[in-house]
Design an enzyme around this catalytic site. Structure first.
Site, PDB file in Angstrom:
ATOM      1  N   GLY A 215       0.730 -15.274  -9.882  1.00 54.25           N
ATOM      2  CA  GLY A 215      -0.567 -14.540  -9.776  1.00 54.25           C
ATOM      3  C   GLY A 215      -1.309 -14.530 -11.029  1.00 54.25           C
ATOM      4  CE  LYS A 223      -4.611  -8.171 -13.997  1.00 56.72           C
ATOM      5  NZ  LYS A 223      -5.222  -6.916 -13.438  1.00 56.72           N
ATOM      6  CB  CYS A 267      -0.786   5.051 -14.772  1.00 60.62           C
ATOM      7  SG  CYS A 267       0.258   4.686 -16.246  1.00 60.62           S
ATOM      8  CB  THR A 270      -2.765   0.407  -5.783  1.00 54.05           C
ATOM      9  OG1 THR A 270      -2.996  -0.737  -6.918  1.00 54.05           O
ATOM     10  CG2 THR A 270      -3.194   0.063  -4.531  1.00 54.05           C
ATOM     11  CG  ASN A 271      -0.036   5.043  -5.288  1.00 52.14           C
ATOM     12  OD1 ASN A 271       0.109   4.150  -4.292  1.00 52.14           O
ATOM     13  ND2 ASN A 271       0.913   5.558  -6.070  1.00 52.14           N
ATOM     14  CG  ASP A 290      -6.556  -4.997 -11.129  1.00 54.22           C
ATOM     15  OD1 ASP A 290      -5.682  -4.299 -11.860  1.00 54.22           O
ATOM     16  OD2 ASP A 290      -6.399  -6.205 -11.359  1.00 54.22           O
ATOM     17  NE  ARG A 381       2.078  -7.493  -9.320  1.00 54.67           N
ATOM     18  CZ  ARG A 381       1.103  -7.023  -9.869  1.00 54.67           C
ATOM     19  NH1 ARG A 381      -0.046  -6.631  -9.287  1.00 54.67           N
ATOM     20  NH2 ARG A 381       1.345  -6.830 -10.988  1.00 54.67           N
ATOM     21  NE  ARG A 412       4.554   6.241 -15.310  1.00 49.05           N
ATOM     22  CZ  ARG A 412       5.097   6.608 -14.202  1.00 49.05           C
ATOM     23  NH1 ARG A 412       5.862   7.724 -14.225  1.00 49.05           N
ATOM     24  NH2 ARG A 412       4.492   6.173 -13.298  1.00 49.05           N
ATOM     25  CG  ASN A 509      -3.231  13.131  -8.336  1.00 46.18           C
ATOM     26  OD1 ASN A 509      -2.846  13.816  -8.798  1.00 46.18           O
ATOM     27  ND2 ASN A 509      -2.574  11.773  -8.496  1.00 46.18           N
TER      28      ASN A 509
END
Length: 600
Positions: A215, A223, A267, A270-271, A290, A381, A412, A509
């Site tokens: 990736g 990136k 941390c 994505t969630n 991201d 992934r 975290r 959250n």
């Protein structure tokens, strides 16, 4: 050659010729980005054993790929930033002299595509018609990269047409580094771990990547271009390229705002990007999970776009409980890398279900036994199209981007850092970003509970001296015409003395986002000023139905003066690596916090 008749851009044509002479591929193919081409390349990879087609009942048009065991993640030790001086790259990057590195790479790339096809992949980061967007061309000998780039970027004929005869593009050269002799059989995942190099040349905004098919090392738009090259460009052009999610959040009255948020890996980025609200009337919509490119708009607000076209998400831990939207997103037209395979042709990873199905084939292709090593690699992934996300924001493809009301930094941390707090100023907010750190887990770094500093979650991705990057962030406050978003810090990961999480996290959250939303609306009485920032007034924070005891609530929302004095000390100690380049404003903020804490 057929490919050259379809390219009208002489500069591009001559670069391809130059690369072909150096790498000596057996064929050259210009990629058009069509579904037909994608299907053809997937079929080719099925025939070579690179891809396994999954059961279409569970995952239509999806594939499993198993990499080599020594090519499973980004390789920081082989990732280089080449700038004219070492000071420009800074102490957090691996620096090499550009001329020396070009000579070294020239030797590595010589003849490296023998027996393989060179694929020409025109791609665009950001919507094609956006002032934000950057066009690149990746030359690669990996069909896996071509198929992944179709999912992750806008790729193919439309991009090539947009270049015309003289448009600007970034040169991105990639090879798995495994030439094939005549008659030599290929392996399912070719790579060259001993010679890996992922190199960024800031003098001409180009990337050369050798030896890895994984990736972030091989999909050079991600990136490499979108963060390491783009952050360097952004500094001179007055914008920001950030490791951030972007979400739209709508309250029960129908008012909508956009937030971006920056978290180190593991941390929950994505969630949060795909959060499904439990509170009635609230809506969260995803623009990206991201990367964010952020520019000042004509009205003085900061506007963000997601330059990507897909998700490259970590599979382990993703489930119907933690992220149902992610599972829905990768249900079809997706590529899974290094997950486990069930007997009936479905995928599995740790955390997907409470009990693993049996029998299972692990990510190395071997029968898996419970109690041993993980069935799926911890960094396995899914690569899935952005447009398949059920909670996709209507503005996901907006050329102008979306206006940001809040920027959120998190990590975290098991102690000291409260659930949420608001910066007292832009300068204080930049200091929060510069001081970001996470407690590592034993799985990540051998030593449980060690603090790892990761300023702005950009440590592996900032393409120049991080102290200059801090200064660039600070410079936005000097422009009085800008209406800057508020900056917040969050921490979902506080623990009690028994090692249990204090906060339920995940969909809850949203309660933190609700408070941030209200603060950006100017509600004053819901916050109280402290030395570390504005903290929620506990009476005004929505904790209804959570059944948290008073001690837990106080731990989540209080300032531990002793802990914070140690925190400030720790940040100051870390920033010493930048020497006199560290901006004075950050030092001043740390001194202010320290002196106010001592006065308390």
């Amino acid at each position: 050659m057929v490919w050259s008749t379809n390219i009208k851009h002489e500069g591009l044509k001559s670069w391809i010729d130059e690369v072909a002479k150096l790498t000596t591929p057996k064929d050259i193919r210009l990629c058009d980005g069509s579904d037909t081409e994608y299907d053809e390349l997937c079929t080719l990879m099925e025939s070579t054993g690179t891809m396994i087609r999954l059961n279409p009942e569970f995952h239509p048009n999806c594939f499993l790929v198993r990499s080599s065991a020594d090519d499973v993640a980004r390789v920081e030790q082989f990732t280089f930033i080449c700038t004219s001086t070492e000071a420009e790259a800074g102490p957090t990057n691996n620096w090499r002299d550009p001329q020396e590195m070009r000579r070294e790479l020239h030797q590595l790339f010589r003849g490296c595509m023998q027996g393989r096809t060179l694929y020409i992949v025109p791609f665009c980061m950001g919507p094609l018609d956006s002032p934000f967007s950057i066009v690149g061309v990746e030359l690669t000998d990996s069909p896996y990269v071509v198929c992944s780039m179709k999912i992750m970027t806008r790729m193919g004929d439309d991009v090539l047409r947009s270049l015309g005869t003289s448009g600007k593009f970034l040169k991105c050269l990639h090879s798995v580094g495994k030439p094939l002799s005549p008659g030599e059989a290929d392996v399912s995942w070719p790579c060259n771990p001993k010679s890996m190099r992922i190199v960024h040349f800031q003098d001409d905004s180009s990337v050369m990547s050798f030896g890895s098919g994984y990736g972030g090392n091989a999909l050079l738009g991600k990136k490499c271009v979108a963060l390491r090259l783009a952050s360097y460009m952004a500094k001179s052009q007055g914008w920001l390229a950030e490791h951030m999610l972007i979400i739209g959040i709508t309250n029960p009255e129908g008012k909508k705002k956009y937030f971006s948020a920056s978290f180190p890996s593991a941390c929950g980025k994505t969630n949060l990007a795909m959060l499904m609200p439990k509170l009635p009337g609230w809506k969260i919509e995803c623009i990206g999970d991201d990367i964010a490119w952020i520019r000042p708009g004509r009205d003085g607000r900061l506007y963000a776009v997601n330059p990507e076209y897909g998700f490259f998400g970590v599979a382990p831990g993703t489930s119907e409980r933690t992220n149902p939207n992610a599972l829905a997103t990768c249900r079809s037209n997706s590529i899974f890398t290094n997950v486990a395979l069930t007997a009936d042709g479905d995928v599995w990873w740790e955390g997907l279900t409470e009990q693993p199905p049996e029998p299972l084939t692990d990510w190395l292709g071997k029968p898996w036994k419970p109690g041993g090593s993980p069935a799926a690699h911890p960094n396995s992934r899914f690569t899935a199209p952005l447009r398949q996300c059920p909670s996709l924001d209507p503005e996901w493809n907006s050329p102008q981007g979306v206006p940001l009301d809040a920027i959120i930094f998190g990590g975290r941390r098991s102690e000291t850092i409260p659930l949420v707090y608001e910066a007292l100023s832009w300068e204080h907010g930049v200091t929060i970003g510069a001081g970001m750190s996470s407690t590592t887990t034993a799985a990540i770094v051998g030593q449980l509970g060690k603090l790892r500093h990761d300023p702005f979650a950009m440590l592996p991705f900032c393409g120049y001296n991080m102290a200059y990057y801090f200064q660039h962030w600070l410079s936005f406050a000097e422009n009085r015409s800008l209406k800057l978003p508020k900056i917040f810090g969050v921490n979902w990961f506080r623990k009690n003395n028994q090692g249990e999480f204090l906060w339920p996290g995940f969909s809850e959250n949203l309660r933190v986002l609700e408070w941030i939303f209200q603060r950006t609306d100017g509600l004053e009485d819901i916050a109280e000023r402290t030395p570390i920032g504005y903290l929620p007034n506990i009476q005004k924070f929505n904790l209804n139905g959570l059944n948290l005891d008073l001690q837990t609530v106080q731990e989540l929302f209080s300032v531990d003066a002793e802990g914070w004095l140690a925190e400030v000390e720790n940040i100051g100690e870390y920033l010493k690596i930048f020497g006199s380049d560290c901006p004075q404003q950050i030092t001043d903020e740390l001194l202010r916090i320290k002196s106010e804490l001592k006065e308390k």
